[in-house]
Design an enzyme around this catalytic site. Structure first.
Site, PDB file in Angstrom:
ATOM      1  N   TYR A  24     -17.649 -22.986 -45.847  1.00  0.00           N
ATOM      2  CA  TYR A  24     -18.650 -21.971 -46.159  1.00  0.00           C
ATOM      3  C   TYR A  24     -17.974 -20.652 -46.515  1.00  0.00           C
ATOM      4  O   TYR A  24     -16.922 -20.313 -45.958  1.00  0.00           O
ATOM      5  CB  TYR A  24     -19.571 -21.726 -44.959  1.00  0.00           C
ATOM      6  CG  TYR A  24     -20.593 -22.811 -44.714  1.00  0.00           C
ATOM      7  CD1 TYR A  24     -21.871 -22.726 -45.252  1.00  0.00           C
ATOM      8  CD2 TYR A  24     -20.272 -23.918 -43.925  1.00  0.00           C
ATOM      9  CE1 TYR A  24     -22.825 -23.711 -45.013  1.00  0.00           C
ATOM     10  CE2 TYR A  24     -21.206 -24.911 -43.684  1.00  0.00           C
ATOM     11  CZ  TYR A  24     -22.480 -24.810 -44.225  1.00  0.00           C
ATOM     12  OH  TYR A  24     -23.405 -25.797 -43.996  1.00  0.00           O
ATOM     13  N   TYR A  32     -17.999 -31.692 -43.044  1.00  0.00           N
ATOM     14  CA  TYR A  32     -17.095 -30.825 -42.294  1.00  0.00           C
ATOM     15  C   TYR A  32     -17.269 -31.055 -40.797  1.00  0.00           C
ATOM     16  O   TYR A  32     -18.328 -31.495 -40.342  1.00  0.00           O
ATOM     17  CB  TYR A  32     -17.325 -29.349 -42.640  1.00  0.00           C
ATOM     18  CG  TYR A  32     -18.713 -28.838 -42.350  1.00  0.00           C
ATOM     19  CD1 TYR A  32     -19.054 -28.346 -41.081  1.00  0.00           C
ATOM     20  CD2 TYR A  32     -19.701 -28.841 -43.324  1.00  0.00           C
ATOM     21  CE1 TYR A  32     -20.326 -27.877 -40.802  1.00  0.00           C
ATOM     22  CE2 TYR A  32     -20.977 -28.373 -43.059  1.00  0.00           C
ATOM     23  CZ  TYR A  32     -21.282 -27.891 -41.800  1.00  0.00           C
ATOM     24  OH  TYR A  32     -22.552 -27.428 -41.527  1.00  0.00           O
ATOM     25  N   ARG A  69     -20.464 -33.288 -39.840  1.00  0.00           N
ATOM     26  CA  ARG A  69     -21.747 -33.075 -40.503  1.00  0.00           C
ATOM     27  C   ARG A  69     -21.741 -33.687 -41.899  1.00  0.00           C
ATOM     28  O   ARG A  69     -20.786 -33.529 -42.652  1.00  0.00           O
ATOM     29  CB  ARG A  69     -22.067 -31.589 -40.614  1.00  0.00           C
ATOM     30  CG  ARG A  69     -22.326 -30.930 -39.267  1.00  0.00           C
ATOM     31  CD  ARG A  69     -23.679 -30.246 -39.249  1.00  0.00           C
ATOM     32  NE  ARG A  69     -24.786 -31.146 -39.509  1.00  0.00           N
ATOM     33  CZ  ARG A  69     -25.952 -30.782 -40.028  1.00  0.00           C
ATOM     34  NH1 ARG A  69     -26.147 -29.529 -40.390  1.00  0.00           N
ATOM     35  NH2 ARG A  69     -26.908 -31.653 -40.197  1.00  0.00           N
ATOM     36  N   HIS A 127     -25.066 -31.534 -46.917  1.00  0.00           N
ATOM     37  CA  HIS A 127     -26.428 -31.019 -46.796  1.00  0.00           C
ATOM     38  C   HIS A 127     -26.488 -29.619 -47.397  1.00  0.00           C
ATOM     39  O   HIS A 127     -25.464 -28.949 -47.562  1.00  0.00           O
ATOM     40  CB  HIS A 127     -26.888 -30.973 -45.330  1.00  0.00           C
ATOM     41  CG  HIS A 127     -26.051 -30.099 -44.464  1.00  0.00           C
ATOM     42  ND1 HIS A 127     -24.837 -30.497 -43.933  1.00  0.00           N
ATOM     43  CD2 HIS A 127     -26.226 -28.811 -44.031  1.00  0.00           C
ATOM     44  CE1 HIS A 127     -24.308 -29.513 -43.224  1.00  0.00           C
ATOM     45  NE2 HIS A 127     -25.125 -28.475 -43.276  1.00  0.00           N
ATOM     46  N   HIS A 156     -28.736 -25.925 -47.003  1.00  0.00           N
ATOM     47  CA  HIS A 156     -29.667 -25.146 -46.184  1.00  0.00           C
ATOM     48  C   HIS A 156     -30.671 -24.427 -47.077  1.00  0.00           C
ATOM     49  O   HIS A 156     -30.312 -23.919 -48.143  1.00  0.00           O
ATOM     50  CB  HIS A 156     -28.905 -24.095 -45.374  1.00  0.00           C
ATOM     51  CG  HIS A 156     -27.920 -24.661 -44.401  1.00  0.00           C
ATOM     52  ND1 HIS A 156     -28.209 -24.831 -43.067  1.00  0.00           N
ATOM     53  CD2 HIS A 156     -26.642 -25.088 -44.573  1.00  0.00           C
ATOM     54  CE1 HIS A 156     -27.154 -25.333 -42.449  1.00  0.00           C
ATOM     55  NE2 HIS A 156     -26.195 -25.499 -43.339  1.00  0.00           N
TER      56      HIS A 156
END
Length: 219
Positions: free
Chosen positions: A102, A141, A149, A152, A154
């Site tokens: 991120y 990650y 995870r 995906h 958000h």
């Protein structure tokens, strides 16, 4: 006089029976769509503002190179629980890059940050409730311990008169979906509502469809 088929007459009769038993209000509720399930915002909502938050996350204004990874397009519609299009809905979108990193100062993932990936977009639906954005397939990650995870995206979704929605969109046929500690807490129906659907390919772009259902605020 316009003829009505026997099948349609039977269908109208069935709906009429439901209406007489349930009442028109109850029938509408029975036929209502399930609102898109909520999910946690997670720890990496952007904290540093950026100029470029448009619908193309694969290219940052002023940068020469595109983001690395598989480029994809996600499109769909926002409706209310009765199937009506919800125009001018705000979609706040953020995700990890193709390496699973991120653009956030507290992301401790040791994967290399893709400096060419925008990472964040704020867009609106049109008058038909439609939206579309271009991005990359997010990388998996580590979350904690041995929990990885799955890919995906958000989303925070806002529209006056509707309950605000924070959720996560997942991708089909990902092995990590089965072990995800968040997704696995949802029912099969809820998981299906949170899953994008691959609908085709345009050149090297994979096209996904993802539809959102917002619940109305009750006065």
């Amino acid at each position: 006089m316009k003829k009505i088929s026997r099948r349609k007459v039977i269908g109208l009769g069935v709906l009429g029976s439901f209406a007489s038993v349930l009442g028109s209000g109850s029938l509408a509720k029975a036929l209502a769509l399930m609102p898109t399930p909520e999910e946690t915002e997670g720890p990496f909502y952007p904290v540093k503002n950026q100029k470029d938050k448009d619908e193309d996350l694969t290219q940052i204004n002023g940068y020469v190179d595109d983001a690395s990874g598989q480029h994809i397009v996600v499109g769909g519609h926002v409706t209310d629980i009765y199937g009506n299009a919800v125009e001018n809905t705000l979609l706040d979108i953020w995700q990890a890059d193709a390496n699973g990193r991120y653009r956030h100062p507290r992301d401790s993932n040791k994967a290399k940050l893709d400096q060419n990936f925008q990472g964040w977009a704020i867009i609106q639906t049109d008058e038909k409730g439609s939206f579309r954005f271009k991005t990359v397939m997010p990388g998996a990650y580590p979350a904690s311990g041995t929990w990885i995870r799955p890919p995906h995206i958000h989303l925070k979704i806002f529209k006056p008169g509707y309950f605000p929605l924070t959720t996560q969109m997942y991708f089909p046929d990902q092995e990590l979906n089965k072990k995800d500690l968040l997704l696995s807490q949802k029912s099969i129906i809820e998981q299906s509502a949170m899953m994008a659907r691959e609908i085709g390919q345009q050149g090297n772009l994979i096209i996904y469809e993802y539809n959102v259902v917002l619940d109305l605020l009750r006065k």
